[in-house]
Enzyme design. Structure first.
Site, PDB file in Angstrom:
ATOM      1  N   HIS A  75     -71.079 -67.560  62.321  1.00 29.13           N
ATOM      2  CA  HIS A  75     -72.140 -68.404  61.758  1.00 29.13           C
ATOM      3  C   HIS A  75     -73.522 -67.833  62.069  1.00 29.13           C
ATOM      4  O   HIS A  75     -73.746 -67.261  63.134  1.00 29.13           O
ATOM      5  CB  HIS A  75     -72.004 -69.863  62.195  1.00 29.13           C
ATOM      6  CG  HIS A  75     -72.111 -70.133  63.668  1.00 29.13           C
ATOM      7  ND1 HIS A  75     -73.307 -70.397  64.272  1.00 29.13           N
ATOM      8  CD2 HIS A  75     -71.177 -70.193  64.638  1.00 29.13           C
ATOM      9  CE1 HIS A  75     -73.097 -70.628  65.568  1.00 29.13           C
ATOM     10  NE2 HIS A  75     -71.810 -70.496  65.825  1.00 29.13           N
ATOM     11  N   ASP A 128     -76.521 -69.578  61.994  1.00 30.03           N
ATOM     12  CA  ASP A 128     -77.485 -70.487  62.627  1.00 30.03           C
ATOM     13  C   ASP A 128     -77.321 -70.464  64.144  1.00 30.03           C
ATOM     14  O   ASP A 128     -76.305 -69.999  64.666  1.00 30.03           O
ATOM     15  CB  ASP A 128     -77.268 -71.915  62.121  1.00 30.03           C
ATOM     16  CG  ASP A 128     -75.881 -72.445  62.456  1.00 30.03           C
ATOM     17  OD1 ASP A 128     -74.892 -71.752  62.107  1.00 30.03           O
ATOM     18  OD2 ASP A 128     -75.769 -73.493  63.086  1.00 30.03           O
ATOM     19  N   ASP A 175     -74.548 -66.819  70.427  1.00 24.73           N
ATOM     20  CA  ASP A 175     -73.770 -67.800  69.674  1.00 24.73           C
ATOM     21  C   ASP A 175     -74.515 -68.077  68.381  1.00 24.73           C
ATOM     22  O   ASP A 175     -75.422 -68.882  68.355  1.00 24.73           O
ATOM     23  CB  ASP A 175     -73.601 -69.062  70.522  1.00 24.73           C
ATOM     24  CG  ASP A 175     -72.909 -70.183  69.768  1.00 24.73           C
ATOM     25  OD1 ASP A 175     -72.339 -69.904  68.711  1.00 24.73           O
ATOM     26  OD2 ASP A 175     -72.960 -71.332  70.234  1.00 24.73           O
ATOM     27  N   GLU A 232     -73.362 -74.287  61.363  1.00 25.27           N
ATOM     28  CA  GLU A 232     -72.194 -74.637  62.174  1.00 25.27           C
ATOM     29  C   GLU A 232     -72.583 -75.550  63.323  1.00 25.27           C
ATOM     30  O   GLU A 232     -71.866 -76.490  63.670  1.00 25.27           O
ATOM     31  CB  GLU A 232     -71.546 -73.353  62.714  1.00 25.27           C
ATOM     32  CG  GLU A 232     -70.200 -73.555  63.392  1.00 25.27           C
ATOM     33  CD  GLU A 232     -70.295 -73.731  64.900  1.00 25.27           C
ATOM     34  OE1 GLU A 232     -69.244 -73.979  65.509  1.00 25.27           O
ATOM     35  OE2 GLU A 232     -71.389 -73.643  65.494  1.00 25.27           O
ATOM     36  N   GLU A 233     -73.759 -75.286  63.895  1.00 24.26           N
ATOM     37  CA  GLU A 233     -74.166 -76.012  65.112  1.00 24.26           C
ATOM     38  C   GLU A 233     -74.499 -77.476  64.845  1.00 24.26           C
ATOM     39  O   GLU A 233     -74.617 -78.254  65.777  1.00 24.26           O
ATOM     40  CB  GLU A 233     -75.374 -75.318  65.765  1.00 24.26           C
ATOM     41  CG  GLU A 233     -75.097 -73.898  66.240  1.00 24.26           C
ATOM     42  CD  GLU A 233     -74.202 -73.824  67.464  1.00 24.26           C
ATOM     43  OE1 GLU A 233     -73.782 -74.890  67.965  1.00 24.26           O
ATOM     44  OE2 GLU A 233     -73.921 -72.714  67.915  1.00 24.26           O
ATOM     45  N   ASP A 291     -66.495 -66.298  67.641  1.00 26.19           N
ATOM     46  CA  ASP A 291     -67.480 -67.284  68.108  1.00 26.19           C
ATOM     47  C   ASP A 291     -67.066 -67.805  69.476  1.00 26.19           C
ATOM     48  O   ASP A 291     -67.362 -68.932  69.839  1.00 26.19           O
ATOM     49  CB  ASP A 291     -67.531 -68.432  67.074  1.00 26.19           C
ATOM     50  CG  ASP A 291     -68.717 -69.354  67.259  1.00 26.19           C
ATOM     51  OD1 ASP A 291     -69.660 -68.967  67.976  1.00 26.19           O
ATOM     52  OD2 ASP A 291     -68.690 -70.458  66.696  1.00 26.19           O
ATOM     53  N   HIS A 338     -76.385 -71.842  74.181  1.00 33.05           N
ATOM     54  CA  HIS A 338     -77.266 -72.976  73.836  1.00 33.05           C
ATOM     55  C   HIS A 338     -78.391 -73.179  74.848  1.00 33.05           C
ATOM     56  O   HIS A 338     -79.047 -74.209  74.833  1.00 33.05           O
ATOM     57  CB  HIS A 338     -76.488 -74.306  73.699  1.00 33.05           C
ATOM     58  CG  HIS A 338     -75.477 -74.298  72.587  1.00 33.05           C
ATOM     59  ND1 HIS A 338     -74.868 -75.432  72.124  1.00 33.05           N
ATOM     60  CD2 HIS A 338     -74.969 -73.282  71.842  1.00 33.05           C
ATOM     61  CE1 HIS A 338     -74.024 -75.133  71.147  1.00 33.05           C
ATOM     62  NE2 HIS A 338     -74.073 -73.824  70.959  1.00 33.05           N
TER      63      HIS A 338
HETATM   64 ZN   LIG Z   1     -70.949 -70.841  67.789  1.00 31.51          ZN
END
Ligand SMILES: [Zn+2]
Length: 412
Positions: free
Chosen positions: A80, A82, A143, A177-178, A200, A383
């Site tokens: 992904h 994003d 990520d 995705e997030e 991922d 994150h």
């Molecule tokens: Zn991810």
């Protein structure tokens, strides 16, 4: 493998701000995702992957053409574009630590931000590696830009090495995705693969083979509202009913703060309302899909008990399915996992099968009929400003993907 080029790719991708916005109505939720997508398409075209294109939702699909004439399974790789809204992804300034020698890592722009060995025991396993961190003011975006860079480098490697035996390899880069919208506009027919792997995951040599099965429960509590001046004996305050109801739910078990491993939970996530009506949103999670019904039952029983204490209160419990344990679908195509293990064994390494206390895009894709386990991407502590990645672990993933397409092509 071309380590330098992989690192340069990763740097190009993390420098584009693709923070997902949960409040946005538009798809994708931020323009940076479209910008990164256009860059990826240009890079794919430069590799000779002519069919690469960005669709109207910003999703990228492309095909590495097969090197075999006989029919071979189509394998897809997915990542992904994003990044998480939990920490900003604007102006990421990646820091490179060459030959990491161990110990805590102080981030240069904010000395309060320290990547500690005590919180990251896996740092012990990456001594001597090239590590990439942030400057302490943003997330890194490994990520899932590590996943993007790994897939892009694998595609470049396959294009440069036509002697490697493989069937068609589909590449799919998704948006948002997030914020839970990663597969909203994905058509598995368009991917057209036998199997898919999201890149991922965490660290190296891990294959996520199970996720939670997930439901959301919306509990609506109706009280009786009346002016406080004349409320005696007539008002039932939904806020007090809600408080009573919440205290009846287990806290030392069946709660995320009290469980780990394979244990599921009933998690109050959000509350809103007033005297007349309160709504509480719950997450129900378990690896055993059938147990979600037990978890909903816990809510209904607590509601019944609460009504004993507040006879005028009314409860409505509405449960909706969010996603299913990926493991439920992978049993229908066991080669998705077994060939990933076999490919890694051929590289002299051993895959660790892991479970995710959450969902992945692969949970949904698997449920839709495209078996999609998740593979390591070299990312750690995602994150957060303390996110970091190992370049060597990213290379291990490139090697794994290349071995994987070969293993699928040779599978009879
Ligand atoms: Zn991810």
């Amino acid at each position: 493998m071309n380590t330098r080029r992989l690192l340069q790719r990763f740097f190009r991708y993390v420098k584009i701000d693709t923070t997902a916005r949960s409040e946005a109505k538009a798809y994708p939720s931020s323009p940076g995702q479209l910008r990164l997508g256009r860059l990826l398409v240009r890079e794919l075209h430069a590799m000779g992957i002519d069919d690469a294109q960005q669709d109207k939702f910003g999703i990228i699909l492309a095909t590495v053409p097969p090197t075999v004439v006989q029919p071979a399974a189509t394998v897809a790789f997915c990542a992904h574009m994003d990044t998480s809204p939990e920490t900003t992804g604007k102006d990421v300034k990646p820091q490179v630590i060459r030959k990491y020698s161990g110990g805590d890592i102080v981030l240069p722009a904010d000395p309060q931000q320290v990547i500690r060995v005590s919180e990251n025991p896996e740092l012990e396993n990456v001594i001597g590696h090239t590590l990439i961190t942030t400057d302490g003011t943003t997330l890194l975006g490994a990520d899932d830009k590590a996943g993007l860079a790994i897939i892009m480098e694998s595609a470049a490697w396959l294009m440069e090495h036509p002697e490697i035996v493989h069937g068609p390899v589909r590449l799919c880069f998704t948006c948002d995705e997030e914020v839970g919208r990663g597969v909203e506009h994905i058509d598995i027919g368009q991917i057209g693969a036998t199997v898919c792997y999201t890149v991922d995951g965490h660290g190296s040599d891990e294959i996520d083979v199970e996720t939670f099965s997930a439901e959301t429960a919306e509990v609506t509590i109706r009280g009786v509202n009346i002016h406080p001046s004349i409320a005696k004996g007539r008002m039932t305050n939904a806020l007090r009913v809600a408080a009573d109801f919440l205290t009846r739910l287990p806290r030392d078990r069946l709660a995320p703060e009290a469980t780990d491993g394979r244990e599921g939970f009933v998690h109050p996530l959000e509350i809103s309302g007033g005297v007349g009506e309160v709504k509480i949103r719950f997450l129900l999670r378990d690896f055993e899909t059938a147990r979600l019904e037990d978890h909903a039952q816990v809510l209904r029983q607590a509601a019944d008990a609460t009504v004993q204490a507040f006879p005028a209160a009314r409860f409505d419990v509405k449960v909706t399915r969010t996603y299913l344990n990926m493991g439920d679908g992978l049993v229908r195509e066991p080669r998705a996992v077994s060939l990933a293990e076999k490919a890694l064994a051929q590289l002299g390494r051993t895959a660790r099968k892991t479970i995710v206390r959450g969902g992945t895009d692969g949970s949904r894709l698997t449920e839709l009929g495209l078996p999609t386990p998740n593979l390591s991407s070299g990312a750690h502590s995602i994150h957060s400003p303390k996110e970091w990645a190992s370049l060597e672990e990213m290379i291990l993933s490139v090697q794994w993907l290349v071995a994987l397409v070969e293993t699928w092509a040779l599978e009879k």
